[in-house]
Scaffold this motif. Structure first.
Motif, PDB file in Angstrom:
ATOM      1  N   LYS A 157      -3.093  -0.402   4.830  1.00  0.00           N
ATOM      2  CA  LYS A 157      -3.628   0.679   4.648  1.00  0.00           C
ATOM      3  C   LYS A 157      -4.065   1.219   6.213  1.00  0.00           C
ATOM      4  N   LYS A 158      -4.020   0.261   7.298  1.00  0.00           N
ATOM      5  CA  LYS A 158      -4.380   0.381   8.524  1.00  0.00           C
ATOM      6  C   LYS A 158      -3.141   0.693   9.362  1.00  0.00           C
ATOM      7  N   ASP A 159      -3.499   1.526  10.553  1.00  0.00           N
ATOM      8  CA  ASP A 159      -2.287   1.706  11.314  1.00  0.00           C
ATOM      9  C   ASP A 159      -2.454   0.824  12.682  1.00  0.00           C
ATOM     10  N   ILE A 160      -1.442  -0.177  12.508  1.00  0.00           N
ATOM     11  CA  ILE A 160      -1.302  -1.410  13.880  1.00  0.00           C
ATOM     12  C   ILE A 160      -0.210  -0.865  14.834  1.00  0.00           C
ATOM     13  N   LYS A 161      -0.506  -0.303  16.045  1.00  0.00           N
ATOM     14  CA  LYS A 161       0.415   0.027  16.993  1.00  0.00           C
ATOM     15  C   LYS A 161       1.203  -1.209  17.354  1.00  0.00           C
ATOM     16  N   CYS A 162       2.522  -0.963  17.630  1.00  0.00           N
ATOM     17  CA  CYS A 162       3.465  -2.088  17.994  1.00  0.00           C
ATOM     18  C   CYS A 162       3.899  -1.842  19.379  1.00  0.00           C
ATOM     19  N   LYS A 163       4.487  -2.911  20.150  1.00  0.00           N
ATOM     20  CA  LYS A 163       4.685  -2.519  21.470  1.00  0.00           C
ATOM     21  C   LYS A 163       6.103  -1.806  21.693  1.00  0.00           C
ATOM     22  N   ASP A 164       6.196  -0.911  22.308  1.00  0.00           N
ATOM     23  CA  ASP A 164       7.698  -0.245  22.624  1.00  0.00           C
ATOM     24  C   ASP A 164       8.378  -0.553  24.028  1.00  0.00           C
ATOM     25  N   ASP A 165       7.938  -1.184  24.711  1.00  0.00           N
ATOM     26  CA  ASP A 165       8.498  -1.405  26.110  1.00  0.00           C
ATOM     27  C   ASP A 165       9.733  -2.118  25.905  1.00  0.00           C
ATOM     28  N   GLU A 187      -0.588 -13.003  21.383  1.00  0.00           N
ATOM     29  CA  GLU A 187      -1.692 -13.872  21.378  1.00  0.00           C
ATOM     30  C   GLU A 187      -3.133 -13.018  21.268  1.00  0.00           C
ATOM     31  N   GLU A 188      -3.121 -11.874  21.305  1.00  0.00           N
ATOM     32  CA  GLU A 188      -4.454 -10.959  21.204  1.00  0.00           C
ATOM     33  C   GLU A 188      -4.590 -10.392  19.905  1.00  0.00           C
ATOM     34  N   LYS A 189      -5.785 -10.578  19.069  1.00  0.00           N
ATOM     35  CA  LYS A 189      -5.899 -10.042  17.844  1.00  0.00           C
ATOM     36  C   LYS A 189      -5.803  -8.536  17.908  1.00  0.00           C
ATOM     37  N   VAL A 190      -5.179  -7.980  17.173  1.00  0.00           N
ATOM     38  CA  VAL A 190      -5.173  -6.309  17.003  1.00  0.00           C
ATOM     39  C   VAL A 190      -5.756  -6.019  15.767  1.00  0.00           C
ATOM     40  N   GLU A 191      -5.673  -6.789  14.626  1.00  0.00           N
ATOM     41  CA  GLU A 191      -6.278  -6.394  13.240  1.00  0.00           C
ATOM     42  C   GLU A 191      -6.562  -7.431  12.658  1.00  0.00           C
ATOM     43  N   SER A 192      -7.611  -7.260  11.604  1.00  0.00           N
ATOM     44  CA  SER A 192      -8.083  -8.462  10.701  1.00  0.00           C
ATOM     45  C   SER A 192      -8.748  -7.902   9.501  1.00  0.00           C
ATOM     46  N   GLY A 193      -9.204  -8.786   8.639  1.00  0.00           N
ATOM     47  CA  GLY A 193      -9.922  -7.954   7.469  1.00  0.00           C
ATOM     48  C   GLY A 193      -9.747  -8.752   6.301  1.00  0.00           C
ATOM     49  N   LYS A 194      -9.976  -8.103   5.019  1.00  0.00           N
ATOM     50  CA  LYS A 194      -9.831  -8.621   3.944  1.00  0.00           C
ATOM     51  C   LYS A 194      -8.671  -7.996   3.104  1.00  0.00           C
ATOM     52  N   LEU A 195      -7.883  -8.939   2.324  1.00  0.00           N
ATOM     53  CA  LEU A 195      -6.762  -8.485   1.742  1.00  0.00           C
ATOM     54  C   LEU A 195      -7.196  -7.451   0.604  1.00  0.00           C
ATOM     55  N   GLU A 196      -8.026  -7.584  -0.147  1.00  0.00           N
ATOM     56  CA  GLU A 196      -8.582  -6.714  -1.013  1.00  0.00           C
ATOM     57  C   GLU A 196      -9.039  -5.274  -0.581  1.00  0.00           C
ATOM     58  N   GLU A 197      -9.543  -5.367   0.722  1.00  0.00           N
ATOM     59  CA  GLU A 197      -9.910  -3.944   1.194  1.00  0.00           C
ATOM     60  C   GLU A 197      -8.955  -3.319   1.944  1.00  0.00           C
ATOM     61  N   ASP A 198      -7.852  -3.839   2.570  1.00  0.00           N
ATOM     62  CA  ASP A 198      -6.848  -3.346   3.419  1.00  0.00           C
ATOM     63  C   ASP A 198      -5.396  -3.173   2.814  1.00  0.00           C
ATOM     64  N   TRP A 199      -5.370  -3.678   1.508  1.00  0.00           N
ATOM     65  CA  TRP A 199      -4.146  -3.217   0.594  1.00  0.00           C
ATOM     66  C   TRP A 199      -4.856  -3.034  -0.710  1.00  0.00           C
ATOM     67  N   ASP A 200      -3.824  -2.275  -1.427  1.00  0.00           N
ATOM     68  CA  ASP A 200      -4.089  -1.771  -2.881  1.00  0.00           C
ATOM     69  C   ASP A 200      -3.654  -2.963  -3.984  1.00  0.00           C
ATOM     70  N   PHE A 201      -3.981  -4.060  -3.625  1.00  0.00           N
ATOM     71  CA  PHE A 201      -3.798  -5.133  -4.572  1.00  0.00           C
ATOM     72  C   PHE A 201      -4.348  -4.686  -5.953  1.00  0.00           C
ATOM     73  N   THR A 202      -5.685  -4.293  -6.041  1.00  0.00           N
ATOM     74  CA  THR A 202      -6.412  -4.128  -7.314  1.00  0.00           C
ATOM     75  C   THR A 202      -6.962  -2.641  -7.272  1.00  0.00           C
ATOM     76  N   VAL A 203      -7.466  -2.296  -8.581  1.00  0.00           N
ATOM     77  CA  VAL A 203      -8.153  -0.950  -8.548  1.00  0.00           C
ATOM     78  C   VAL A 203      -9.396  -1.217  -7.705  1.00  0.00           C
ATOM     79  N   PRO A 204      -9.842  -0.087  -7.417  1.00  0.00           N
ATOM     80  CA  PRO A 204     -11.371  -0.461  -6.663  1.00  0.00           C
ATOM     81  C   PRO A 204     -12.536  -1.148  -7.384  1.00  0.00           C
ATOM     82  N   LYS A 205     -13.058  -2.029  -6.635  1.00  0.00           N
ATOM     83  CA  LYS A 205     -14.254  -2.844  -7.216  1.00  0.00           C
ATOM     84  C   LYS A 205     -15.329  -1.889  -7.544  1.00  0.00           C
ATOM     85  N   ARG A 206     -15.478  -0.512  -6.780  1.00  0.00           N
ATOM     86  CA  ARG A 206     -16.859   0.281  -7.234  1.00  0.00           C
ATOM     87  C   ARG A 206     -16.055   1.747  -7.063  1.00  0.00           C
TER      88      ARG A 206
END
Length: 407
Positions: A157-165, A187-206
């Motif tokens: 659900k997040k937008d991660i930009k790729c290199k285009d050169d 080798e540089e971190k561009v995104e991170s997080g929890k699977l449950e929050e950044d994908w719709d694996f399950t219905v919302p917890k709340r």
């Protein structure tokens, strides 16, 4: 202090020694054809070739699998011993280079189940993970991270930009057994997080409480009209007025043309619609927030990260303009090992690649400059020759004129 340093050294050694490489591919020679299987599901699939491209850091290390035909689908894959990432970190890493200045096409890899039909591989073949850059036009330049869960392909659900050169870039996906992830580029971190929050694996917890409603007397307007502010008596002026300089045409006939009326013009005294001055609303309570409750349909899944039968990796993509090079693929259970692998491969050639490209660009610039100067010199020579010919013609005419006078 010495004991601490020694302990850290042992930990580093053990992390490398006890890591497992499930798959490694560096495309160093034509032997890759013994490991990779081209799909025969369609007769018009594009051909891959071994190439280091037009510019590179090392002629051997930078060899990779390159798309070679414009406007084609591609499908090729390699299998390896089946494994499960249960309780382990999973790292998928590879390099990709769009030296053709790609306008529309994929640069991603797919990780497949062990029972994948490699000869029959198509875009419809089920996969576990799809990861890597995808470019189409100026708007779509993103990194895909797609997981298959209960038969559905779930997009991040997040937008991660790729290199285009035009250079080679390193893409790394880290999937952890605590249901967290990390994406790195070069080798540089561009995104991170929890699977449950950044994908719709399950219905919302709340979820919003369906029984909660905003109170009827809730005031959520921060400003209000000043009750003491009144409209000035001279405010009301028409927006348009008859043009005072307009005159009735001399040939105007009221009986034929109707009653003449002067055209309208903007009224310079018009002040617009009057609105009262705004003041802070003393009854303002802030924005109303809908209360949430636990979702009764939510079920926690501690194994969102888990794939029990990983057994193949492939390139299943479409490219309008070919020329993309894939290389330095590794699937391992150790971030440390992936980092070491990147330093052994991409890390040793990336600077040389840029240097070669810079030299090539400079040579091309100099060539174009020399051609421009040569063209200008040729044009100047032609102009000079034409001028001399005109002068000779004029001298000839003058000589003939003198001769005629003498006669």
């Amino acid at each position: 202090m010495i004991r601490l340093t020694y302990s850290l050294l042992l930990l580093t050694v053990f992390s490398s020694v006890y890591s497992t490489d499930y798959f490694v591919e560096k495309f160093e020679d034509e032997s890759y054809k013994n490991r990779w299987v081209k799909s025969t599901a369609k007769s018009d699939l594009g051909e891959f070739k071994l190439s280091h491209g037009k510019f590179y850091g090392d002629a051997k290390k930078d060899l990779g699998l390159q798309t070679s035909q414009d406007a084609h689908f591609y499908a090729i894959s390699a299998s390896f011993d089946k494994f499960s990432n249960e309780g382990k970190t999973l790292v998928i890493q590879f390099t990709v280079k769009h030296e053709q200045q790609i306008d529309c096409g994929g640069g991603y890899v797919k990780v497949y189940p062990a029972d994948t039909d490699q000869k029959g591989l198509t875009g419809d073949s089920p996969y576990h993970i799809m990861f890597g850059p995808d470019i189409c036009g100026h708007e779509k330049k993103k990194v895909h991270v797609i997981f298959t869960y209960k038969g559905k392909n779930l997009l991040i659900k997040k937008d991660i930009k790729c290199k285009d050169d035009e250079f080679t870039h390193l893409y790394t996906l880290i999937l952890n057994p605590d249901n967290t992830y990390e994406v790195r580029i070069d080798e540089e971190k561009v995104e991170s997080g929890k699977l449950e929050e950044d994908w719709d694996f399950t219905v919302p917890k709340r979820i919003p409480d369906p029984n909660a409603k905003k109170p009827s007397d809730w005031v959520d307007e921060p400003k209000m009209n000043d009750p003491t502010d009144t409209k000035p008596e001279d405010w009301e002026k028409p927006e348009h007025i008859p043009d005072p300089d307009a005159k009735k045409p001399e040939d105007w006939d009221d009986e034929i043309d109707g009653v003449w009326e002067p055209p309208s013009i903007d009224n310079p005294e018009y002040k617009g619609v009057w609105t009262a001055r705004q003041i802070d609303n003393p009854a303002y309570k802030g924005a109303w927030v809908h209360p949430e409750i636990d979702n009764p349909e939510y079920e926690e899944d501690p194994n969102l990260y888990l794939f029990k039968d990983i057994g193949a990796i492939g390139l299943d993509l479409w490219q309008v303009k070919s020329g993309t090079i894939f290389d330095n693929i590794i699937i391992t259970d150790s971030v440390k090992r992936a980092e070491e692998f990147s330093k052994e491969t991409w890390g040793k050639t990336k600077d040389g690649e840029k240097k070669m490209k810079e030299n090539a660009d400079e040579a091309e610039r100099k060539k174009m400059e020399d051609e421009r100067k040569k063209h200008e010199a040729e044009e100047a020579a032609k102009k000079s020759s034409t001028t001399n010919d005109d002068d000779d013609d004029e001298d000839t005419k003058t000589t003939h004129g003198h001769a005629d006078e003498e006669l």
